[in-house]
Design a protein around this motif. Structure first.
Motif, short mmCIF file in Angstrom:
data_model
loop_
_atom_site.label_atom_id
_atom_site.label_comp_id
_atom_site.label_asym_id
_atom_site.label_seq_id
_atom_site.Cartn_x
_atom_site.Cartn_y
_atom_site.Cartn_z
N ARG A 114 22.96 31.70 35.49
CA ARG A 114 23.22 32.03 37.04
C ARG A 114 24.81 32.51 37.06
O ARG A 114 25.35 31.56 36.59
N ASP A 163 15.18 39.23 49.61
CA ASP A 163 15.71 39.53 48.17
C ASP A 163 15.02 40.13 47.16
O ASP A 163 15.40 40.47 46.05
N ASN A 194 26.56 41.05 34.36
CA ASN A 194 26.26 40.13 33.20
C ASN A 194 26.05 41.11 31.96
O ASN A 194 25.03 41.91 31.93
N GLY A 224 29.77 37.03 31.56
CA GLY A 224 30.18 37.44 33.02
C GLY A 224 31.39 38.27 33.00
O GLY A 224 32.60 38.09 32.63
N PHE A 235 29.44 39.26 46.27
CA PHE A 235 28.05 40.02 45.28
C PHE A 235 26.84 39.64 45.41
O PHE A 235 25.89 39.92 44.84
N GLN A 283 29.49 42.90 40.06
CA GLN A 283 29.47 41.73 39.33
C GLN A 283 28.42 41.98 38.26
O GLN A 283 27.62 42.39 38.61
N VAL A 285 24.08 36.62 44.29
CA VAL A 285 23.91 35.61 43.08
C VAL A 285 23.14 36.61 42.21
O VAL A 285 22.23 37.19 42.36
N LEU A 286 23.68 36.38 40.89
CA LEU A 286 22.93 36.82 39.64
C LEU A 286 22.43 36.08 38.97
O LEU A 286 23.07 35.26 38.16
N HIS A 287 21.09 36.00 38.85
CA HIS A 287 20.32 34.95 37.95
C HIS A 287 19.32 35.58 37.06
O HIS A 287 18.59 36.58 37.36
N GLU A 294 28.02 33.57 39.96
CA GLU A 294 28.34 33.81 41.40
C GLU A 294 29.88 33.75 41.52
O GLU A 294 30.47 32.86 41.20
N ALA A 324 24.85 42.04 39.79
CA ALA A 324 24.43 41.09 40.96
C ALA A 324 23.93 42.28 42.11
O ALA A 324 24.10 43.31 42.21
N THR A 358 18.81 41.20 39.56
CA THR A 358 19.09 39.46 39.73
C THR A 358 17.41 39.35 39.69
O THR A 358 16.59 39.96 40.42
#
Length: 314
Positions: free
Chosen positions: A292, A59, A158, A129, A304, A156, A306-308, A294, A186, A112
């Motif tokens: 974060r 990741d 941000n 989001g 998609f 997805q 997790v986008l953090h 999701e 994401a 991410t």
């Protein structure tokens, strides 16, 4: 099918196909996602034939699936969000039956886990989001029904916003520049069929779970779009050809019952406070804050990923 881009030392990375479990991958027949959408029909047979995923997925190597795009067009397709923001800002828009849309910064989509850098917290740092789509080449004048066939991937997003700058820029009538820095994406871009029943009428009908500093902030569902993505694509293509790789966003995901389920951006929460209490009480983001996002289906699966990100000073 889920696609991702791994860092190989180049600006656009290397395109991969991710296993259903999300822990392994195979190299895609196209080197980059941009190359894929430019030649989707030619690459499709080899793409569909991939059945083995021999490489372990790290990741930490993931970039945004499309690290940069020729064009980023963001809509505002959730009526509850638009109405609330207009009421708070004192803006009266003319009645229209076409979508709202602006053209934003497309030369960078952050990955991410990367830090979101801003010069000052005085700018009103806010997350937003959203869902988005990536199209192949769309000819000028394409209608909504035909536009559905040009939607190749769903993502997805941000859409970072600097709220202190947003209001003044909107009131000039000339659009955003300073208020809209680079967005983040994401890790996985998915084909519409990957969403199953959650892809309906050009809408991503999934809950978008948003956590701010580890606490749930919102869980709005994408079903409430006033215009489907096919209609947003048709609107964008009314007077121009859309180049393959154009990204089109939904705008902040919002539902009418935002007081119960929360929001996908801080500005909406502050707007509710203004209407209910006469003034905003929730501050915008501080350096060190995390967000974060999701999108999950009924089984808890996050197609998609997790986008953090963490906010830091530039």
């Amino acid at each position: 099918m889920r696609l991702a881009t791994i860092d190989n030392g180049t600006r656009d990375g290397r395109l991969i196909v991710v296993s259903p479990q999300g822990d392994a991958f195979a190299y895609a027949p196209a080197a980059t996602l941009q190359e894929l959408v430019e030649g989707w029909e030619a690459f499709s047979p080899a793409l569909q034939a991939i059945a083995a995923f021999p490489e372990a997925l790290d990741d930490a190597r993931l970039l945004a699936p499309l690290p940069r795009a020729w064009q980023w067009l963001d809509g505002s397709a959730f009526q509850s969000h638009g109405d609330l923001m207009d009421a708070v800002l004192g803006i009266t828009k003319p009645k229209t039956d076409v979508p709202l849309m602006y053209q934003g910064m497309s030369d960078t989509f952050m990955a991410t886990g990367t830090e979101a850098r801003f010069p000052s917290t005085d700018l009103g740092i806010d997350f937003e989001g959203e869902f988005g789509v990536i199209v192949d080449a769309v000819p000028m004048g394409t209608g909504a029904a035909e536009a559905m066939q040009h939607i190749r991937l769903v993502v997805q997003i941000n859409d970072w916003s600097l709220r202190t700058l947003a209001g003044p820029e909107m009131k000039t009538g000339f659009g955003w520049v300073g208020a809209k820095p680079a967005c983040a994406m994401a890790p996985f871009a998915v084909t519409p069929d990957e969403l199953g029943d959650a892809w309906r009428n050009g809408r991503v009908c999934l809950d978008l779970l948003v956590d701010w500093n580890g606490k749930r902030f919102g869980a709005a569902n994408g079903h409430a779009m006033g215009f489907g993505f096919h209609e947003l694509v048709a609107h964008a293509a009314r007077t121009r050809d859309l180049v393959a790789g154009t990204v089109i966003g939904s705008g902040t995901v919002s539902n009418e019952n935002f007081r119960e389920i929360g929001s996908s951006c801080i500005a909406e929460r502050r707007g509710i406070e203004v209407l209910d209490e006469g003034e905003p009480r929730t501050a915008f983001m501080a350096f060190g804050d995390t967000v974060r996002m999701e999108a999950v289906d009924a089984s808890g699966r996050a197609p998609f990923g997790v986008l953090h990100q963490r906010v830091v000073q530039a």
